[in-house]
Each structure stands twice: as structure tokens, then as C-alpha cells.
Enzyme design. Structure first.
Site: not given
Ligand code: NAD
Length: 368
Positions: A141, A189, A221, A245, A249
Site C-alpha cells: 500500500y 508467503k 493461503d 486487510d 475482512d
């Protein structure tokens, strides 16, 4: 206790839910005899319309002069065609960066009376209590270079972290784990990304300073799957900006609605408090928004900025009581058609009433 709170309600349902959160904070201040001062300022789409900027200088100055910033949400469909750096969301990213908070705390809790609202089976979600610690100032970001070269038909962003950025957020996660179940799941990851390899090595190093904390690593994942299969296995989830993020959610499924999730961003000059949800243009202005995420955000403000733990807990207990009484905003009625559906304002009013009763009772006990 004196506290200067800047309220930046923003767009869409932001003003609706923030009004209920402020009502709760005012009530806590009045009942507890605290001196809370509230100021309002613009951010996001409303700020673009009035000042041509998603984060006007006056808002930034007022934020930096405050003890805490309470934000609603930003964004709206009418701004979707603008380039990313001029959209309402850019104002929020600039504000986060200026305030300097790097640890975004996002609790995701399975409220007992809402378990049938989750699309997951009650026996899967019951007892789940997860605290996401999302790094907020690094990663994709904010990484440079970033651009969209329209002529070349290509675009790029940069995921970058320094060791120091990882150390400081890993410490926050370990410290918070000590106050909970003493377990940190670090998500990365590392099988693909060098950034994640740095992340994993650094978190492992920090955790050696916390012998009472159990550290485990998961790939993002796999974590996305485990969160839905076995949410009770998680305590503190530590992760970088983008993964946090998305995963937080996803974890809204545990609570049954995105409208239930609060957040606090700590570690900087001024703490920033905002519900996890966005401006929800599909329901804005209809009295349908769930204000409980914003109200629980106010509880986090009481805990982390005002250091009023007892009052923070009183707000959380009020939310639990109102849910137990059967009151639901429209997003919370799945699987519970018999519940009493109430508007944003009514929900705020019921929490307010429950809070007054709890604090009155507490004061009466102290007086004895
Ligand atoms: P959203 O969170 O606004 O909405 C997703 C879904 O959840 C919608 O169906 C919405 O009605 C529902 N929802 C969200 N909050 C709710 C609440 N309190 N009560 C009941 N239902 C609720 O996400 P989106 O639709 O992807 O984005 C809408 C706008 O918000 C976009 O402009 C986006 O960029 C922006 N956004 C802002 C923030 C923020 O301000 N922190 C976060 C996410 C998205």
C-alpha cells in the site's frame, strides 16, 4: 481524565455509525466525570467536494493536535473514476501515514448470541476470539515505485519491508499475546516472496524474547482456509498490510457481519480508531447500517487512548446485552428471523441505555 477526540465521520454510512459511537463516548464522559472534547473535521469524498482534497490541511492539523482520531469510513461510487491518489481512500492512507500508527488491531470475536448469524456452523465459530495485528504503514500500500503506465499497458506496486518495521509490529503482537492466550500466528508467503522471508526470520527472532509466547507460521493461503475451518485455533494473528486487510475482512464471517468489527491503530503520534467496514454506499442514508463496529471501536479508544479499561469493558458488555435482548440491525438477522430488527439509531439508543444501567450500577456499588 482529559481527552481531545477528533471525529472524522467521512462518507456513506460513516456519519451514521460515528454519531452512535460519539453518543456512547459522551455518555461515558458524562457518567464518569471525564473531560472529553470532541471536534469534527472532513475527510474523504465530503472533503474533496468542499476543499478539493481528500485530506484537507485543516483536518491533518486538527488530527495531529488531538489525543485520538475517530473515523467513520471513506469512499463513494461517484469517485471511482478518479486516479488512486485523488480518491477519498487516498485521504485515509495519508492520515494513517501522518499519524504514524503502524499496528492495526482488529479483534474478531464470535458473539455467543450471533453464532447462528454466521454462515459457518455454530460449533465451528463458538468460542472463536482472534486479534489481528496488521502492519499498517508498509508493504504494497505504501511501497515505491508504484505506477500505472497506460501507454505501455502495465502497472506495478512494490511490496517492501525493513527489519525495523517488522520488529516493532512483532513486538506489539507478542505483548498483546501475553495478555491473551499467549499464541501468535505469523502469516506470510515465505515460500514465494523474499519480503516474507525477511518477515518470517525477523518475527522468529523477536519471539525468542517472549519465551511465554508460542509462535507458529502459516502461509497466507493456508491461513485463509484454517480461519474458516478452525477459527478457535487462533489467538493473535500477526501479518503484513495487504494480507491483514484481506484476512481480517474474511474473519468478519466469524462475527456474522462486517458491521460488527472494530479497529484501533496504535504505535504512532496519535492513535486512530475506525470500524473495519467501508462506506457501504448500497445502504447509506437508509438507517440500515450496523453501528456496533463503530461503538466497539469507541470501546477500543477508551481502552488504548483514555486508559479507561473498566469503561471499555462496560461498552462491550452493553453490546453483548443488547444482542442477548434480541435486537438486530438488518445485517444481523440471517438465521434469526424472530429477532427484533432495529435501525442504526435505535441500536445506538439501546446500547446507550444498557451502558447507563451498567455504569449506574457500578457507581451505586462504589457508593455502598
Ligand atoms: P464496505 O465495507 O463498504 O461494504 C461491504 C458490504 O458490507 C456491503 O454490502 C455493505 O452494505 C456491508 N456493510 C458494511 N458495513 C456495514 C455495516 N456497518 N452495517 C451493515 N452492513 C455493512 O466495502 P465495499 O462495498 O467494498 O466498499 C465501499 C466503499 O468503501 C468503497 O469506496 C471502498 O473503497 C470504501 N472502503 C473504505 C474503507 C474505510 O474507510 N476504512 C474500508 C473499506 C472500503
Amino acid at each position: 481524565m482529559k481527552l481531545k477526540v477528533l471525529v472524522v465521520a467521512g462518507d456513506g454510512i460513516g456519519p451514521e455509525v460515528t454519531a452512535e459511537a460519539v453518543r456512547i463516548l459522551r455518555s461515558v464522559a458524562e457518567l464518569g466525570g471525564y473531560d472529553f472534547e470532541f471536534r469534527d473535521a472532513l475527510i474523504g469524498g465530503v472533503a474533496i467536494k468542499q476543499h478539493g482534497s481528500p485530506l484537507p490541511e485543516s483536518t491533518l492539523e486538527a488530527a495531529l493536535e488531538s489525543d485520538a482520531v475517530l473515523l467513520g469510513a471513506v469512499g463513494g461510487n461517484e469517485f471511482n473514476a478518479l486516479p488512486p491518489d485523488r480518491r477519498p481512500e487516498a485521504g485515509l492512507l495519508q492520515l494513517r501515514q501522518a499519524l504514524g500508527g503502524f499496528a492495526n488491531l482488529r479483534p474478531s470475536f464470535a458473539w455467543p448470541s450471533l453464532s447462528s448469524n454466521s454462515p459457518l456452523r455454530a460449533e465451528v465459530v463458538d468460542g472463536a476470539d482472534i486479534l489481528f495485528v496488521r502492519e499498517l504503514l508498509g508493504g504494497l500500500y505504501f511501497g515505491e515505485p508504484r505506477a500505472w503506465d497506460r501507454e505501455a499497458g502495465s502497472a506495478w506496486n512494490t511490496m517492501r519491508y525493513t527489519r525495523d518495521e517488522v520488529i516493532r509490529v512483532a513486538r506489539v503482537a507478542c505483548e498483546l499475546a501475553l495478555t491473551r492466550q499467549k499464541k501468535v500466528t505469523s502469516v506470510d508467503k515465505a515460500n514465494v516472496l523474499e519480503v516474507s522471508q525477511l518477515w518470517r526470520a525477523t518475527v522468529t527472532e523477536v519471539a525468542t524474547q517472549y519465551p511465554d509466547v508460542t509462535l507458529e507460521h502459516q502461509y497466507v493461503d493456508a491461513c485463509a482456509m484454517h480461519l474458516m475451518n478452525t477459527p478457535r485455533n487462533f489467538d493473535v494473528v500477526l501479518t503484513e498490510n495487504l494480507f491483514g486487510d484481506i484476512l481480517s475482512d474474511e474473519a468478519a464471517v466469524i462475527t456474522g457481519s462486517l458491521g460488527m468489527l472494530p479497529s484501533a491503530t496504535i504505535g504512532g503520534q496519535v492513535n486512530l480508531y475506525e470500524p473495519v467496514h467501508g462506506s457501504a454506499p448500497d445502504i447509506a442514508g437508509k438507517g440500515l447500517a450496523n453501528p456496533l463496529g463503530a461503538i466497539l471501536t469507541a470501546a477500543m479508544l477508551l481502552r488504548h487512548s483514555a486508559k479507561l479499561e473498566q469503561d471499555a469493558q462496560a461498552v462491550e458488555t452493553s453490546v453483548r446485552k443488547v444482542l442477548e435482548q434480541g435486537y438486530r440491525t438488518a445485517d444481523l438477522v440471517r438465521g434469526q428471523p424472530s429477532k427484533m430488527v432495529v435501525s442504526t439509531q435505535e441500536m445506538g439508543k439501546y446500547v446507550h441505555q444498557a451502558l447507563n444501567e451498567i455504569i449506574d450500577c457500578r457507581q451505586a456499588m462504589h457508593a455502598v
